[in-house]
Design an enzyme around this catalytic site. Sequence first.
Site: not given
Length: 509
Positions: A177, A308
Site C-alpha cells: 500500500e 488483500e
Amino acid sequence: MTNVVVPAVINLDVTGPVISRHLYGHFAEHLGRCIYGGFYVGEDSDLPNAAGIRLDVVESLRALNIPNLRWPGGCFADEYHWMDGIGPKDRRPVMVNTHWGNVEENNHFGTHEFMALCELLGAEPYISGNIGSGTVKEMSDWVEYLTREGDSPMVRLRKANGRDEPWRVRFWGLGNEAWGCGGNMSAEQYAAEARRYGTYCRDHGDNKLYRIAAGANSDDYAWTETLMKSLGTLGCAYRPTSFVQALSLHYYTVPGPWHDKGDATVFDTDDYYRTMVQAARVDELLTRHSDIMNCYDPDKHVGLVLDEWGTWWNVEPGTNPGFLYQQNTLRDALVAGLHFDIFHRHADRLVMANIAQTVNVLQAMILTDPESGALVLTPTYHVFEMNKGHHDAASLRVDLLSAAPARVIGSAPLQTVSLSASRKEGRVLISLSNLDAAEAADVDLDLRGGSVTDVRSRILTAGRLQDHNTPEAPDTVAPRPHQQVVPTASGLRVHLPAHSFVTVEARLA
C-alpha cells in the site's frame, strides 16, 4: 411456490485457464491476535504447540491445503525490520506496533518462526518487504539470508542462527500500500522505488524470485497504468522486465461508510444485499485493471495479485479497536463463494489472492478464544474447504442460457445465482451460490462433451444470514450432505435453497 429455474451449459471437454491454487492464499499480519495468540502462543503455553506455534491452528489450515501465507503485513510490513526478529529471543529488541493498537511486540515471532510455520502448513511463504521505512540493502540482505547457499555474510548469519540450508522463497512483495500506509507515495515515485528494490532483490541459485509490486487501491486505475508504463512499452512490442513479475490490488467489501462499516452479526436484509453488491464489484475491478494491463502486456507476462480482500466490519464490542476482531456469519461465507466464482473467471491474469486475514482478524478462517483457548472454524473456512478441489484445476466455462435471477439494489442489479466449474484428474467440481435472501432456485446443468457418475454434493447454509459459529455452538454453519441434486436427460438439476452455497463433485465417465 415455483422456484426460478436457471439453465446453464458446461462443456466438460473444453477447458480454459488453470485456476492457480494460489487464488486460495492467506494473509497473516502482526495485527491484533493474528500472530500472537493466534498462530503463535509461545513455548510455555498449555496449548499443544511446536516451538510456540499452535498445532490445532496448523492442523485446521492443513485441511484446506493452504497454498501460501503472506507475512508480516499489511501496513506492519513497512515498519518491520527483519534483523530485529532473528537470533536468541531474549536478545531481540522490543518494538511498538504503531499501525495496530500501538502495542509493544517482543519480536519472538520472526523470520525463522515464520518459515517453520510455513513448513508445518505445507504452504509457500510470501514475504512483504519494507520499502516504506526500510532500505534497499535491508531487503536485499533478507533475500540473501533466506535463499542463498554457499558462503556470504548473510549465509554465515543464518547458519549462526541455526539454519544451515537455505529456504525456497519465491514470492516477495515490494512494499505494501505504497499509496497509503506504505509511504504515501505518488504512483510515479513508487514505480521508481519498485524498479530499484526489484533490481537488488536478486535470484540466488535456483531460487527464482516472483516480485510483486504494490499495486492499486480499489479503482485507482491510474496507479496500475503508471506501473505498467514503467515496466515496458505499449502493445505487442512489450517485453517483460526482470525486476517485477506481478502487480497487487487491494479491495475490501465495506457496505457502509469507512467510519461506520456496519456490524458483523446485527444487520437486516437491506444491509445484506448492499454487502453482496459491494462484493460483486470485484469483478468490475479485476476486469478493468486487467484491461489496462492487457494494453501494455497482451501476452500476460505480468500477473495480477489480489493480496488483500474480504469483508471489513466494525470491531466486536469490547475489543481493542486496533485489533480488527470481527465475527463471521453466513453472509461472509457467501461473499467468499461469490469472490471465488469471479476469481475463477479471471484465472488467465489473476495468479494469486489472499484473504484478510487467517486468524482472529477481519474475515478470518479461525477464531480463537483468549480465555478458554477454544478454536472455532468460521463459515468462511468451510467455503475454502468445500472449494479446494479447484486448486490447480482447469477452469470450465459456464454459460447461462437465459438471464439469471437478479434483484435491483439501489440502482445496481445483483445477479443472485452464481456458479463456476473446473476439472482435474478425472473429476469435476461445480460451485453454486444462491445469494437471494428469501427465494430458492434450481439450476439445470446441461453437461456437454461427457457424462458424470458418482455425484456427491454438500451445502453450506443456515436458518438466518446472521448465524455464526461459537465455542458453544461450533457447527451452527457447517457443511452438510445435500440430497437435492438429481440426474436429468442432459445432466443434473441442483436445488439451491435461499442464501446457500453448494458444491457438486462428480467423476467424469
